[in-house]
Scaffold this active site. Structure first.
Site, PDB file in Angstrom:
ATOM      1  N   SER A 175       0.825  -1.204   0.000  1.00 25.92           N
ATOM      2  CA  SER A 175       0.000   0.000   0.000  1.00 25.92           C
ATOM      3  C   SER A 175       0.866   1.264   0.000  1.00 25.92           C
ATOM      4  CB  SER A 175      -0.956  -0.032   1.198  1.00 25.92           C
ATOM      5  OG  SER A 175      -1.924   0.969   1.099  1.00 25.92           O
ATOM      6  N   ASP A 271      -8.317  -3.106  -7.127  1.00 32.43           N
ATOM      7  CA  ASP A 271      -7.817  -2.861  -5.785  1.00 32.43           C
ATOM      8  C   ASP A 271      -8.910  -2.181  -4.949  1.00 32.43           C
ATOM      9  OD1 ASP A 271      -4.942  -2.394  -4.216  1.00 32.43           O
ATOM     10  OD2 ASP A 271      -6.463  -0.887  -3.747  1.00 32.43           O
ATOM     11  N   HIS A 343      -6.775  -5.736  -1.182  1.00 32.96           N
ATOM     12  CA  HIS A 343      -5.715  -4.741  -1.085  1.00 32.96           C
ATOM     13  C   HIS A 343      -4.556  -5.344  -0.303  1.00 32.96           C
ATOM     14  CE1 HIS A 343      -3.961  -0.743  -1.129  1.00 32.96           C
ATOM     15  NE2 HIS A 343      -3.867  -0.735   0.187  1.00 32.96           N
TER      16      HIS A 343
END
Length: 392
Positions: A175, A271, A343
């Protein structure tokens, strides 16, 4: 048939127990108290931290450095919230141990390519992908925007522990940490011996600059505020900031063409963070018509699914542009893009090497990354079998 079914049930149970055991493998947190004197501190002024699990066997001179994710804060108010979060993304005083599984596992059957490497988690606590550096500290809030100093001080400590003699090194991140792995890829390469094989693998860090459901770029404003608050521009690639506004230089598609070091992108074309915050942020959804869809893709209408498909097309186009326009060796670029509504994937055992739902061309992420790193195969996989988001 009964015997076979029971055998399968037994095997699944044993696998679940092994995965559960693996996920409880914890590594102690190291706090760098000496970094405080250098001003290399978390948002609240607490010392930076990392977790280090030493390599063994033929992995003693091989290093996997992972930058933890945790989002961003773009205002004084949001950064103060970061400091008070229980998961420690703004303060090392609130950190709990990061669980080593997936790409961090030290069991060969779970992580065949990197199981015996030195494995490090750079703990995230700056709110700006380790890019900020503001000298002045606001006495009213005691907020410190010093992410770049944190990255440097942790890296220096690891170099002294043996990273400076690495034969192989891999910089990864999830991330906001995945974005940092892209931003710092060449700088990381420059710190290691010229003879070392060094590569970067961002996981869920390829954030795209595309229009949202209102036809605007609301997320671009968010990135611009982060860069301004943390004074991030001084630590972003000058090859990008010399051509466009610094807020745009948080987007990988504008950075990757200039990166020399080999990069492998792991991402979902759907995502979940990007769908929720780039495609359909609250600011763009004035009638709150996307809340149920973002929460559970089973709730999406036909119209919303088609808009999601358009987002996927934009994502793939952006990826090919950002990765394909490189002036450097195109074969050093790889990617694994599935259609899971998720994610971050490398830190979860089922995603990394397990659940068939995460595989492409019958290959798990672990297999593909290992083949690419050791140059057994140049892999550029995109899921064309599932053109709509999948529950994985």
């Amino acid at each position: 048939m009964v015997t076979f079914t029971r055998l399968c049930q037994w095997f699944c149970l044993m696998l679940l127990m092994l995965l559960k055991t693996e996920c409880t493998d914890k590594v102690q947190i190291t706090f760098i108290q000496s970094a405080i004197a250098k001003g290399a501190v978390c948002l609240d002024g607490s010392p930076p931290a990392y977790q280090f699990d030493q390599g063994f066997g033929d992995g003693v001179d091989k290093w996997l450095i992972h930058i933890q994710g945790g989002g961003w804060c773009e205002s004084t108010e949001s950064c103060l919230l970061f400091v008070n979060k229980t998961n420690g993304v703004g303060s090392s005083t609130r950190m709990s141990k990061f669980r080593f599984s997936g790409i961090f596992s030290k069991q060969q059957s779970f992580n065949p390519g990197f199981y015996n490497w030195n494995r490090v988690i750079m703990r995230y606590c700056d709110g700006a992908s380790f890019t900020g550096d503001v000298q002045k500290v606001d006495p009213a809030t005691n907020l410190h925007y010093r992410g770049a100093r944190i990255f440097n001080v942790i890296l220096d400590e690891l170099l002294a522990k043996g990273l400076n003699n690495a034969s192989n090194a891999l910089l990864t991140g999830c991330s906001s940490g995945g974005l940092a792995a892209i931003l710092y890829c060449d700088k990381f390469r420059a710190k290691l011996p010229a003879t070392s094989r060094v590569k970067c693998v961002p996981d869920a860090g390829y954030f795209v600059h595309v229009r949202d459901i209102s036809g605007k770029y609301h997320f671009r404003k968010f990135f611009s505020k982060i860069v301004k608050l943390h004074n991030s521009e001084i630590n972003l690639p000058s090859s990008c900031t010399s051509k466009m506004k610094s807020g745009l230089c948080f987007y990988p598609q504008f950075i990757l063409p200039e990166i020399k070091t080999p990069v492998f992108v792991i991402n979902s074309a759907y995502d979940s963070y990007q769908v929720q915050n780039i495609l359909a942020p609250e600011e763009a959804d004035s009638y709150d018509s996307w809340s149920a869809c973002k929460l559970n893709i089973s709730n999406c209408t036909t119209t919303q699914l088609m808009r999601l498909y358009d987002f996927r097309s934009d994502f793939v186009k952006s990826l090919r542009s950002g990765m394909g326009r490189s002036k450097f060796n195109a074969t050093s670029r790889g990617w694994f893009i599935n259609s899971c509504y998720s994610h971050c994937q490398t830190g979860f055992q089922s995603n990394w090497l397990g659940d068939p739902a995460y595989k492409l061309d019958n290959k798990a992420i672990a297999e593909v990354v290992s083949d690419w790193f050791y140059e057994r195969n140049t892999t550029q996989l995109i899921d064309h079998r599932h053109i709509l988001p999948q529950k994985c």
